[in-house]
Each structure stands twice: as structure tokens, then as C-alpha cells.
Design an enzyme around this catalytic site. Structure first.
Site, short mmCIF file in Angstrom:
data_model
loop_
_atom_site.label_atom_id
_atom_site.label_comp_id
_atom_site.label_asym_id
_atom_site.label_seq_id
_atom_site.Cartn_x
_atom_site.Cartn_y
_atom_site.Cartn_z
N PHE A 1 0.94 -1.22 -0.06
CA PHE A 1 -0.06 0.03 0.34
C PHE A 1 1.07 1.73 -0.36
O PHE A 1 2.04 1.28 -0.20
CB PHE A 1 -1.49 -0.20 0.88
CG PHE A 1 -0.49 0.42 2.05
CD1 PHE A 1 -1.39 -0.49 3.58
CD2 PHE A 1 1.00 0.57 2.55
CE1 PHE A 1 -1.09 0.02 4.81
CE2 PHE A 1 1.14 0.28 4.06
CZ PHE A 1 0.48 0.07 5.42
N GLU A 2 -0.18 2.77 -0.87
CA GLU A 2 0.74 3.80 -0.42
C GLU A 2 1.86 3.66 -1.87
O GLU A 2 2.33 4.66 -1.92
CB GLU A 2 1.52 4.17 0.54
CG GLU A 2 1.10 4.42 1.99
CD GLU A 2 0.11 5.53 2.43
OE1 GLU A 2 -0.12 6.45 0.87
OE2 GLU A 2 -0.63 5.14 3.45
N GLY A 3 1.33 2.43 -2.93
CA GLY A 3 1.73 2.44 -4.11
C GLY A 3 2.70 1.13 -3.90
O GLY A 3 4.21 1.42 -2.67
#
Length: 335
Positions: free
Chosen positions: A143-145
Site C-alpha cells: 500500500f501507498e504505492g
């Protein structure tokens, strides 16, 4: 128009700023997690006995604990350097935030795996926290890229900057005859770079024990610029599709950022006579040695090209698997 954050049309910019904050925070949070896991693993290693000795006396366990500490120190240093840039009003720290997230989550995943390994079978038991940390930490790489996408982001942002600086050279390569004067100038500049790279000057007030690490950082930073120019000239606009190349460039960037962060932090600790200054110097030296060795290998692979560095083989194997939709070799016993 109601309920608008910022100006109309600036939504993407606001979204990116929120992502940057999340990425930076995730990297910093991973540092705290690694420090806790290191503490728990060290307690077990100093109390558990095997073959009449504490686990902490064995070299392989010492290697695990040391590398976890180096990871934590680098994560923390990168996070505080980035926070310093933000506090000073730096307009765009998106690349630094991405590097904090990549290194922090990769380091946390490696560390929790090694911490569990120190405990052996006990690490799987719910009486200890590591089996939960192992599950919880894995999402940090997603997550967050995802770290894969963020590595492309870091590399392409850096190449864009270098491309802007060397635009005249790249244009001249399209027509070497008409662009001959520009190319000659570039060759002279590269020759000077080779000389300066041999001995890059370091500030004289840097603590003596950190100067070899700083010299390594300076030399590899200079070499990295040349490597990036080499990549741009070789692949031109097609570099955007060279993901294995971009991954190596991103990892070198992250290592160089980490080296600058730990050197700066350790130098401050020594100059201010911090109580653990000697230990911080060792952590700095350890990180710079590991990162420097990695950078040397990544650079060599980039200069070798895809055939000699094995990328062509990897891509061929992957294509064969996808075409078959399965593992292709038959059973070794023919059953």
C-alpha cells in the site's frame, strides 16, 4: 462550488501530497517496528543457549542483529533528513518520500523474517509477536504505492532531471555529424569527470572515521551521473519500458540517499559528543559498505547490458512460462 479542498483543478496535486505524507510516514513507522523487533530478537539471543553458548555469541546470529540495526539506523536517518527538508519548506519531496517508503518497507520485511529466524520454531508461536508481525509487515510493500511502481517513479524522475540538463547531447546523438561540436564538448566533460571521480574532495571538518564512507559516497554519486547519461543515450525514450534497468537505477539512488543521511547523522553525533557516537559511526560505516557494494554491482550490470547481466535470459524464461501457463519442465522421474 462547495466542499472543495484547495483550488478547483488542483485535486491531483493535493492527492499526491497526501500520498507523499503517507509514504514518508510509512517509512518512518517501519523504522520503529524494526527497532522493536531488534530489541526482542537481541533479548532472546542473549538468553537462549545452544551448545553451551548464548545464541548471541554465534557469528550468523551476530550478522542478523547487526544488519537489522543498520537497517533501522538508515531508515530513521532517511526519515529525519526528509522531515528536515519538509520543515525547511521544500516544495517537492515526493522522491525522498518514495525512497523512505521503499527502503523502510523492504528493510522491515527483511528484518521481521530474520528476527523470527533468530527465535527458530518459537517465532511461529502466538506467545511471541513475530508471527503477527510477519503477516502485518507484508502489506507495507504494497500500500501507498507498490515498491515496484515507486522504484520506477524514483528512477524516471531522476532521469528526467538529467535529461533536461543533457538535452543538447541527446539531440546531437540523433545526427552525430551536425552535432559533432556538442559531442566533443560532452566527451571532454566526461574525461574531466573521470579524473575528478578518482579523488572527490571531502569537507575537511568531517570526522576522520567517516571520511572513507564519505569518499565512497562522493565517488559513487559522480559515477552515478555518468551511468544515468549512458542509460539515456543508449535507450533514449525507450528507457521508460526498461524496467529492470530502472529498478537498478532506483536502488542506487536509494542507497546514495541513505548514505548521505547516515553520514550526516553520524557526523553530527560525533561532533556533538553524543553518548552513542562511536556506535553510530559503526552503523554508518556498515551501511555505507553494504550500500556501496550493492551500487558497484548494479552499476556493473547496467554497463554490461541485458545479455551479459542475465536480464535477457530472465525475460525469456518468463515469456516461456506465460505462454505455457505453467511450470514447463517435466517431472524428473517421468511420472
Amino acid at each position: 462550488m462547495e466542499n472543495v479542498l484547495g483550488e478547483v483543478g488542483s485535486g491531483f496535486k493535493i492527492a499526491m501530497q497526501i500520498l507523499n505524507s503517507g509514504r514518508f510516514g510509512l517509512g518512518a513507522g517501519c523504522a520503529g517496528g524494526v527497532k522493536f523487533m531488534l530489541s526482542e530478537a537481541a533479548k532472546h539471543a542473549t538468553s537462549r543457549k545452544q551448545f553451551g553458548r548464548n545464541l548471541a555469541e554465534f557469528g550468523i546470529i551476530q550478522d542478523k542483529l547487526s544488519r537489522m540495526a543498520v537497517h533501522a539506523y538508515a531508515m530513521e536517518s532517511m526519515a529525519y533528513m526528509t522531515s528536515g527538508l519538509l520543515d525547511k519548506g521544500e516544495a517537492d519531496c515526493s522522491v525522498e518520500a518514495a525512497m523512505c517508503k521503499i527502503y523502510g518497507s523492504d528493510g522491515a520485511w527483511w528484518s521481521v523474517n530474520e528476527a523470527l529466524q533468530v527465535l527458530g520454531g518459537l517465532g511461529y508461536m502466538k506467545d511471541y509477536p513475530f508471527e503477527r508481525y510477519l503477516r502485518d509487515t507484508r502489506i507495507c510493500l504494497i500500500f501507498e504505492g507498490t515498491n515496484e511502481i515507486l522504484r520506477l517513479f524514483v528512477a524516471l524522475n531522476g532521469l528526467q532531471h538529467i535529461q533536461d540538463i543533457n538535452k543538447d547531447v541527446i539531440e546531437a546523438m540523433k545526427n552525430p555529424l551536425s552535432g559533432f561540436p556538442v559531442l566533443c564538448s560532452a566527451l571532454l566533460r566526461n574525461a574531466k569527470d573521470r579524473v575528478h571521480t578518482l579523488q572527490v574532495p571531502i569537507k575537511s571538518n568531517l570526522p576522520k572515521q567517516l571520511q572513507p564512507s564519505a569518499q565512497l559516497w562522493a565517488q559513487q554519486t559522480a559515477a552515478f551521473g555518468k551511468t544515468c547519461r549512458f542509460v539515456l543515450i543508449k535507450y533514449k525514450k525507450g528507457v521508460i519500458d526498461q524496467q529492470l534497468v530502472l529498478r537498478r537505477l532506483a536502488d542506487i539512488s536509494i542507497n546514495l540517499f541513505g548514505m548521505s543521511a547516515v553520514i550526516s547523522r553520524a557526523a553530527h553525533a560525533i561532533s556533538s559528543s553524543a553518548p552513542e557516537a562511536g556506535h553510530e559511526a559503526e552503523l554508518c560505516q556498515g551501511f555505507c559498505k553494504i550500500a556501496g557494494d550493492q551500487n558497484a554491482q548494479y552499476t556493473a550490470d547496467l554497463l554490461k547490458g541485458p545479455v551479459k547481466n542475465g536480464d535477457t535470459n530472465l525475460i525469456s524464461v518468463a515469456k516461456s512460462i506465460c505462454e505455457a501457463g505453467d511450470y514447463r519442465p517435466p517431472h524428473p522421474l517421468g511420472v
